[in-house]
Enzyme design. Structure first.
Site, short mmCIF file in Angstrom:
data_model
loop_
_atom_site.label_atom_id
_atom_site.label_comp_id
_atom_site.label_asym_id
_atom_site.label_seq_id
_atom_site.Cartn_x
_atom_site.Cartn_y
_atom_site.Cartn_z
N TYR A 1 0.83 -1.21 0.00
CA TYR A 1 0.00 0.00 0.00
C TYR A 1 0.85 1.24 0.00
CZ TYR A 1 -4.15 -2.78 1.32
OH TYR A 1 -5.19 -3.67 1.36
N SER B 1 -14.10 -3.95 0.70
CA SER B 1 -14.93 -3.39 -0.38
C SER B 1 -16.42 -3.57 -0.11
CB SER B 1 -14.56 -4.00 -1.74
OG SER B 1 -13.31 -3.53 -2.19
N GLY C 1 -18.32 -1.46 -2.36
CA GLY C 1 -18.06 -1.59 -3.79
C GLY C 1 -17.32 -0.38 -4.35
N GLY D 1 -17.43 2.56 -3.43
CA GLY D 1 -18.29 3.74 -3.49
C GLY D 1 -19.47 3.61 -4.42
#
Length: 347
Positions: A53, A235, A238, A240
């Site tokens: 990340y 997620s 999703g 957003g």
């Protein structure tokens, strides 16, 4: 805040886990620290990172998210033992040439990776150390059609990975071991390897799970429940799409799908029609769409925690507040009806 046991460890973690993959790309160090301050103040004690990340991954920012978390931990040493800090190791399956030359998940590379993460995190131990993806070719990140490649590089044998993780655990560098983006076969093989060798079992699996992607329920939910390897769901919104921010071609300036064309998983032809139906259910029930989506995931019996991410403190507060939302039976029935009509548009 509500808590759940992490596998069979006896350690309880907040059911909202703070995700960090925007720090160092979409968010500055100061913003990352502000998110940590706000989340911890609300009772969040579970933080998830990864050596690769921020996302999208690139050589210039590799490790930056762990560094940002590390500078916060250095300033808040008294809080360290009250937190469950999780991170992930990249292996051959991710193909990151700049991450130790995309090595397999063998003992030498796991040791090198964990030492580097410990330095960046400025801590003496990692509570939950996870493989980010399987080394071997496997279905992940939306892939559905399994293609058998017997001659492909399989990376390190799972038995070697499990043995190496156990050595790191006994040395005190990590406390628990988990997997991410895994399959039922992979989870079963990890459990079998631990049983055969006397190593600690994996305690979690971090896979995508949301109203747009309930594929975890097909084979892994039973595994998670019966083997006590709970899902750390990522997620849940999703990216957003489930909050409606991208409907009808909208592209908000700081939105992930606006900034990065590489994210296609939640942009399938069936994604927006299904998401609109879910938002309609939320509005009809007087619910915030983001909170409804997170509350749905939290209500699944196989979910240990939902990993939330945000680029603003307002989003973060909204998402954390989902812990207090209980979906009534009629809303759950309505969500199931949408799922039946629009099954897994974003696997």
């Amino acid at each position: 805040m509500k808590h759940a046991e992490l596998g069979n460890t006896g350690r309880r973690v907040s059911r909202i886990c703070l995700g960090t993959m925007t720090w160092g790309e979409q968010n500055t160090e100061a913003e990352g620290h502000a998110q940590l301050d706000a989340a911890v103040a609300r009772g969040v004690d579970f933080i998830d990172a990864a050596e690769m990340y921020p996302v999208p991954p690139k050589a210039e920012t590799y490790g930056r998210t762990e560094e940002i978390l590390g500078t916060w931990l250095a300033k808040n040493k008294a809080k360290r033992d009250k937190l469950v800090v999780a991170t992930k190791v990249s292996g051959k399956g991710q193909g990151l040439a700049y991450a130790r030359n995309a090595p397999p998940l063998d003992e030498a590379n796991l040791r090198a990776a964990v030492e580097a993460s410990l330095r960046r995190l400025r801590t003496d131990y990692i509570d939950l150390y996870q493989t980010h993806t399987p080394d071997r070719p496997a279905n992940r990140f939306g892939q559905l059609d399994y293609v058998h490649k017997p001659d492909a590089d399989q990376g390190a044998p799972i038995e070697e990975t499990v043995a190496a993780m156990e050595k790191l655990r006994r040395e005190g560098k990590i406390r628990h071991f988990g997997v991410s983006n895994e399959t039922p076969w992979g989870v079963a093989r990890h459990l079998r390897a631990a049983e055969a060798s006397g190593a600690q079992r994996i305690v979690s699996i971090q896979n995508a799970y949301s109203l747009l992607n309930r594929s975890f329920e097909v084979g892994l939910a039973e595994m998670a429940l019966k083997e006590n390897v709970g899902l750390l769901a990522y997620s849940a919104l999703g990216m957003g799409v489930l909050v409606g921010k991208y409907f009808d071609g909208a592209r908000p300036p700081r939105g992930r799908l606006t900034l990065y064309e590489r994210f296609k998983r939640y942009s399938t032809p069936r994604a927006e029609p299904a998401a609109k139906e879910y938002v309609r259910v939320a509005r009809a029930a007087g619910l915030d769409p983001a909170q409804m989506a997170i509350a749905f995931a939290l209500a699944r019996p196989f979910v240990t925690a939902v990993i939330i991410g945000a680029t603003t403190l307002e989003q973060l507060e909204t998402n954390i507040a989902a812990i207090d939302v209980t979906l009534p039976a009629d809303v759950l029935a309505a969500l199931d009806a949408v799922h039946v009509a629009n099954p897994n548009p974003c696997p």
